[in-house]
Design a protein around this motif. Sequence first.
Motif, PDB file in Angstrom:
ATOM      1  N   LEU A 133      15.195  -5.455   8.259  1.00  0.00           N
ATOM      2  CA  LEU A 133      14.615  -5.498   9.743  1.00  0.00           C
ATOM      3  C   LEU A 133      14.385  -3.858  10.392  1.00  0.00           C
ATOM      4  O   LEU A 133      13.300  -3.707  10.751  1.00  0.00           O
ATOM      5  N   PHE A 134      15.176  -3.064   9.653  1.00  0.00           N
ATOM      6  CA  PHE A 134      14.584  -1.805   9.977  1.00  0.00           C
ATOM      7  C   PHE A 134      13.237  -1.360   9.278  1.00  0.00           C
ATOM      8  O   PHE A 134      12.530  -0.727   9.881  1.00  0.00           O
ATOM      9  N   ALA A 135      13.069  -1.706   7.981  1.00  0.00           N
ATOM     10  CA  ALA A 135      11.930  -1.524   7.257  1.00  0.00           C
ATOM     11  C   ALA A 135      10.496  -2.126   8.031  1.00  0.00           C
ATOM     12  O   ALA A 135       9.690  -1.621   8.296  1.00  0.00           O
ATOM     13  N   ALA A 136      11.130  -3.385   8.221  1.00  0.00           N
ATOM     14  CA  ALA A 136       9.836  -4.139   8.797  1.00  0.00           C
ATOM     15  C   ALA A 136       9.322  -3.573  10.356  1.00  0.00           C
ATOM     16  O   ALA A 136       8.256  -3.581  10.385  1.00  0.00           O
ATOM     17  N   THR A 137      10.190  -3.433  11.264  1.00  0.00           N
ATOM     18  CA  THR A 137       9.896  -2.946  12.430  1.00  0.00           C
ATOM     19  C   THR A 137       9.532  -1.512  12.507  1.00  0.00           C
ATOM     20  O   THR A 137       8.401  -1.236  13.087  1.00  0.00           O
ATOM     21  N   VAL A 138      10.341  -0.786  11.600  1.00  0.00           N
ATOM     22  CA  VAL A 138       9.686   0.645  11.956  1.00  0.00           C
ATOM     23  C   VAL A 138       8.505   0.852  10.985  1.00  0.00           C
ATOM     24  O   VAL A 138       7.630   1.963  11.434  1.00  0.00           O
ATOM     25  N   LEU A 139       8.009   0.332  10.098  1.00  0.00           N
ATOM     26  CA  LEU A 139       6.830   0.489   9.299  1.00  0.00           C
ATOM     27  C   LEU A 139       5.595  -0.603  10.004  1.00  0.00           C
ATOM     28  O   LEU A 139       4.672  -0.386   9.122  1.00  0.00           O
ATOM     29  N   HIS A 140       5.866  -1.214  11.117  1.00  0.00           N
ATOM     30  CA  HIS A 140       4.885  -2.283  11.245  1.00  0.00           C
ATOM     31  C   HIS A 140       3.469  -1.555  11.670  1.00  0.00           C
ATOM     32  O   HIS A 140       2.638  -2.342  11.559  1.00  0.00           O
ATOM     33  N   ASP A 141       3.622  -0.640  12.032  1.00  0.00           N
ATOM     34  CA  ASP A 141       2.274   0.109  12.459  1.00  0.00           C
ATOM     35  C   ASP A 141       1.615   1.085  11.616  1.00  0.00           C
ATOM     36  O   ASP A 141       0.809   2.100  11.652  1.00  0.00           O
ATOM     37  N   LEU A 142       2.160   1.096  10.299  1.00  0.00           N
ATOM     38  CA  LEU A 142       1.774   2.264   9.113  1.00  0.00           C
ATOM     39  C   LEU A 142       0.060   1.977   9.352  1.00  0.00           C
ATOM     40  O   LEU A 142      -0.608   2.848   8.815  1.00  0.00           O
ATOM     41  N   GLY A 143      -0.397   0.427   9.247  1.00  0.00           N
ATOM     42  CA  GLY A 143      -1.728   0.432   9.225  1.00  0.00           C
ATOM     43  C   GLY A 143      -2.633   1.203  10.355  1.00  0.00           C
ATOM     44  O   GLY A 143      -3.905   0.996  10.199  1.00  0.00           O
ATOM     45  N   VAL A 144      -2.305   1.790  11.233  1.00  0.00           N
ATOM     46  CA  VAL A 144      -2.866   2.562  12.257  1.00  0.00           C
ATOM     47  C   VAL A 144      -2.381   4.157  11.882  1.00  0.00           C
ATOM     48  O   VAL A 144      -2.778   4.906  12.833  1.00  0.00           O
ATOM     49  N   GLY A 145      -1.829   4.488  11.032  1.00  0.00           N
ATOM     50  CA  GLY A 145      -1.390   5.843  10.672  1.00  0.00           C
ATOM     51  C   GLY A 145      -2.322   6.346   9.860  1.00  0.00           C
ATOM     52  O   GLY A 145      -3.456   5.895   9.396  1.00  0.00           O
ATOM     53  N   SER A 146      -2.139   7.718   9.321  1.00  0.00           N
ATOM     54  CA  SER A 146      -3.131   8.389   8.764  1.00  0.00           C
ATOM     55  C   SER A 146      -3.157   8.141   7.075  1.00  0.00           C
ATOM     56  O   SER A 146      -4.041   8.487   6.225  1.00  0.00           O
ATOM     57  N   LEU A 147      -2.218   7.278   6.823  1.00  0.00           N
ATOM     58  CA  LEU A 147      -2.335   6.778   5.328  1.00  0.00           C
ATOM     59  C   LEU A 147      -3.150   5.396   5.196  1.00  0.00           C
ATOM     60  O   LEU A 147      -3.478   5.252   4.129  1.00  0.00           O
ATOM     61  N   ALA A 148      -3.611   4.682   6.222  1.00  0.00           N
ATOM     62  CA  ALA A 148      -4.247   3.632   6.168  1.00  0.00           C
ATOM     63  C   ALA A 148      -5.753   3.910   6.047  1.00  0.00           C
ATOM     64  O   ALA A 148      -6.435   4.628   7.124  1.00  0.00           O
ATOM     65  N   PRO A 149      -6.722   3.209   5.233  1.00  0.00           N
ATOM     66  CA  PRO A 149      -8.184   3.784   5.019  1.00  0.00           C
ATOM     67  C   PRO A 149      -8.994   3.111   6.285  1.00  0.00           C
ATOM     68  O   PRO A 149     -10.147   3.330   6.257  1.00  0.00           O
ATOM     69  N   GLY A 150      -8.487   1.945   6.727  1.00  0.00           N
ATOM     70  CA  GLY A 150      -9.430   1.180   7.669  1.00  0.00           C
ATOM     71  C   GLY A 150     -10.212   0.370   6.907  1.00  0.00           C
ATOM     72  O   GLY A 150     -11.449   0.144   7.355  1.00  0.00           O
ATOM     73  N   GLU A 151      -9.911  -0.302   5.825  1.00  0.00           N
ATOM     74  CA  GLU A 151     -10.729  -1.111   5.130  1.00  0.00           C
ATOM     75  C   GLU A 151     -10.531  -2.583   5.175  1.00  0.00           C
ATOM     76  O   GLU A 151     -11.047  -3.395   4.658  1.00  0.00           O
ATOM     77  N   ALA A 152      -9.298  -3.062   5.809  1.00  0.00           N
ATOM     78  CA  ALA A 152      -8.916  -4.104   6.064  1.00  0.00           C
ATOM     79  C   ALA A 152      -8.293  -4.217   7.384  1.00  0.00           C
ATOM     80  O   ALA A 152      -7.856  -3.252   8.236  1.00  0.00           O
ATOM     81  N   ARG A 153      -7.845  -5.386   7.672  1.00  0.00           N
ATOM     82  CA  ARG A 153      -6.950  -5.513   8.846  1.00  0.00           C
ATOM     83  C   ARG A 153      -5.802  -4.575   8.856  1.00  0.00           C
ATOM     84  O   ARG A 153      -5.186  -4.353   7.985  1.00  0.00           O
ATOM     85  N   PHE A 154      -5.592  -3.855  10.170  1.00  0.00           N
ATOM     86  CA  PHE A 154      -4.333  -2.902  10.029  1.00  0.00           C
ATOM     87  C   PHE A 154      -3.104  -3.357   9.612  1.00  0.00           C
ATOM     88  O   PHE A 154      -2.126  -3.010   9.089  1.00  0.00           O
ATOM     89  N   GLU A 155      -2.740  -4.579  10.168  1.00  0.00           N
ATOM     90  CA  GLU A 155      -1.703  -5.256   9.878  1.00  0.00           C
ATOM     91  C   GLU A 155      -1.317  -5.484   8.452  1.00  0.00           C
ATOM     92  O   GLU A 155      -0.224  -5.356   7.897  1.00  0.00           O
ATOM     93  N   VAL A 156      -2.455  -5.873   7.520  1.00  0.00           N
ATOM     94  CA  VAL A 156      -2.385  -6.171   6.215  1.00  0.00           C
ATOM     95  C   VAL A 156      -2.268  -4.624   5.251  1.00  0.00           C
ATOM     96  O   VAL A 156      -1.565  -4.585   4.454  1.00  0.00           O
ATOM     97  N   GLU A 157      -2.923  -4.039   5.986  1.00  0.00           N
ATOM     98  CA  GLU A 157      -3.099  -2.312   5.270  1.00  0.00           C
ATOM     99  C   GLU A 157      -1.509  -1.892   5.366  1.00  0.00           C
ATOM    100  O   GLU A 157      -1.116  -1.246   4.574  1.00  0.00           O
TER     101      GLU A 157
END
Length: 210
Positions: A59-83
Amino acid sequence: MDFSLELPSGPLADAVLATVRASEVPSLAHHSVRSFLFAELLAAHEGCLEDAAYDRDLLFAATVLHDLGVGSLAPGEARFEVEGADLAADLLRRHQVPEPDIDRVWEAIALHTSPGIAERRGLLSYLTREGIGIDFGRRAEIVAGWEKEIHAAYPRLAMARSLVDAIVERAARSDAAAPRYSLGGELLRERRTDGVTSLERAATASPWGE
């Protein structure tokens, strides 16, 4: 009920927090931690803590990491939820988390903006989506005894606006990142049309504000 703001510890939990703090702005990192604390309070409220499907570390991993797709690690090539789900899965895999558990976390993150679906995909997906929702003011009465302490430890910092900014910026990078009717696609359309999104308006009107 017994409750504290103490977060999970250990190599995986430390890596989860370090990744979020290094790749997300403080307002989103705080939102992610609050979502975990609210999800944990919801689990206690609904008597889920002894459920065989309840796993605090996942639960900690899922909630705390849930917005990684809008952070600097995400390339923006797919939906942010999937990235974000893919990035979280990579992190968990590096820490030898079993594949079935990685899949549960991936699903919880990928579906966290999918009302009516996440709630039916098991306890982890349900608690992840609802914990995030509480941070937007839904079901606020469940956490009324703790929200002031949680917000004092993890201030909001105009979270809704900065989250929408990040989602829209990535959605604008490619059509694949903003498919029609996805959250990213809709927020991008609203920003371009009205300058302000329904998510921002709802957050401003919520018990916590933005």
